[in-house]
Design an enzyme around this catalytic site. Structure first.
Site, PDB file in Angstrom:
ATOM      1  N   SER A 271       1.060  -1.358   0.148  1.00 25.27           N
ATOM      2  CA  SER A 271       0.036   0.076  -0.180  1.00 25.27           C
ATOM      3  C   SER A 271       0.915   1.228  -0.151  1.00 25.27           C
ATOM      4  CB  SER A 271      -0.949   0.040   1.344  1.00 25.27           C
ATOM      5  OG  SER A 271      -0.285  -0.087   2.393  1.00 25.27           O
TER       6      SER A 271
ATOM      7  N   THR B 185      10.207 -11.666 -11.429  1.00 29.24           N
ATOM      8  CA  THR B 185      10.308 -10.211 -12.072  1.00 29.24           C
ATOM      9  C   THR B 185       9.180  -9.381 -11.844  1.00 29.24           C
ATOM     10  OG1 THR B 185      11.563 -11.254 -14.056  1.00 29.24           O
ATOM     11  CG2 THR B 185      10.542  -9.023 -14.308  1.00 29.24           C
ATOM     12  N   LEU B 186       9.589  -8.266 -11.179  1.00 32.44           N
ATOM     13  CA  LEU B 186       8.435  -7.325 -10.705  1.00 32.44           C
ATOM     14  C   LEU B 186       8.547  -6.098 -11.753  1.00 32.44           C
ATOM     15  CD1 LEU B 186      10.345  -7.030  -7.208  1.00 32.44           C
ATOM     16  CD2 LEU B 186       8.472  -8.013  -7.582  1.00 32.44           C
ATOM     17  N   GLU B 187       7.161  -5.673 -12.088  1.00 32.90           N
ATOM     18  CA  GLU B 187       6.913  -4.585 -12.629  1.00 32.90           C
ATOM     19  C   GLU B 187       6.413  -3.330 -12.115  1.00 32.90           C
ATOM     20  OE1 GLU B 187       4.286  -1.996 -15.237  1.00 32.90           O
ATOM     21  OE2 GLU B 187       3.528  -3.861 -14.167  1.00 32.90           O
TER      22      GLU B 187
END
Length: 177
Positions: A101, A124-126
């Site tokens: 948040s 893998t993060l976006e």
């Protein structure tokens, strides 16, 4: 379960909100999940080549590689990173990953797909910056929460069985077609 089965490495068995006396965005074990961190390896999207984004024919030319403690994502753009943690998901577990948040309240959307049964690797993060201003992403701090769902029976066909294309990924991984 995570510690005993080596599901998450490195595994932090408590919620950490301070490192060496400095406040950080929390990471580690939470009430019903695990707050993951992003590494300091980033790929920042740029429109330098005015390319068309095509998931069936994606070009890595639209990214600039960056390594550092703070990544600045341009307005209305996005960056990719990888988790600090390496995951080994058991055959009877599925995860859902949701952005924290703290980032959401700043207009930064963290998107990660589910970790399927028997998937293994760095996620893998976006990070999508939905604001008209540059936005900061902090390496080695919490960015998303993974929630684990344990089934009573193992799945019939796992990600490993299907020879999933993202199995064992180690770096920031672009779309594979």
């Amino acid at each position: 379960m995570a510690a005993e089965q080596g599901m998450i490495e490195p595994f932090v068995d408590r919620q950490v909100s301070q490192v060496e006396g400095n406040r950080v965005i929390s990471f580690g074990t939470s009430s019903y999940g695990y707050d993951i961190r992003c590494s300091n390896e980033f790929k920042i999207f740029t429109n330098i080549h005015t390319a068309i984004v095509d998931p069936k024919a994606f070009s890595g030319d639209s990214f600039v590689d960056f390594s550092g403690d703070v990544c600045v994502v341009p307005p209305n753009s996005f960056a990719l990173a990888r988790t600090v943690e390496y995951f080994r998901i058991p055959r009877n577990v599925l995860t859902v990953c949701l952005g924290k948040s703290t980032y959401a309240r700043c207009g930064i959307i963290v998107n990660v797909t589910p970790f399927e049964p028997e998937w293994e690797g760095y996620a893998t993060l976006e990070f999508s910056n939905t604001t008209p201003l540059p936005a900061k992403i902090y390496a080695n701090e919490g960015v998303a929460q993974v929630i684990f769902f344990e089934a009573t029976d193992p799945c019939e066909t796992s990600y490993k069985d299907r020879k999933g294309k993202y199995q064992g990924q180690v770096g920031v991984t672009l779309p594979i077609t």
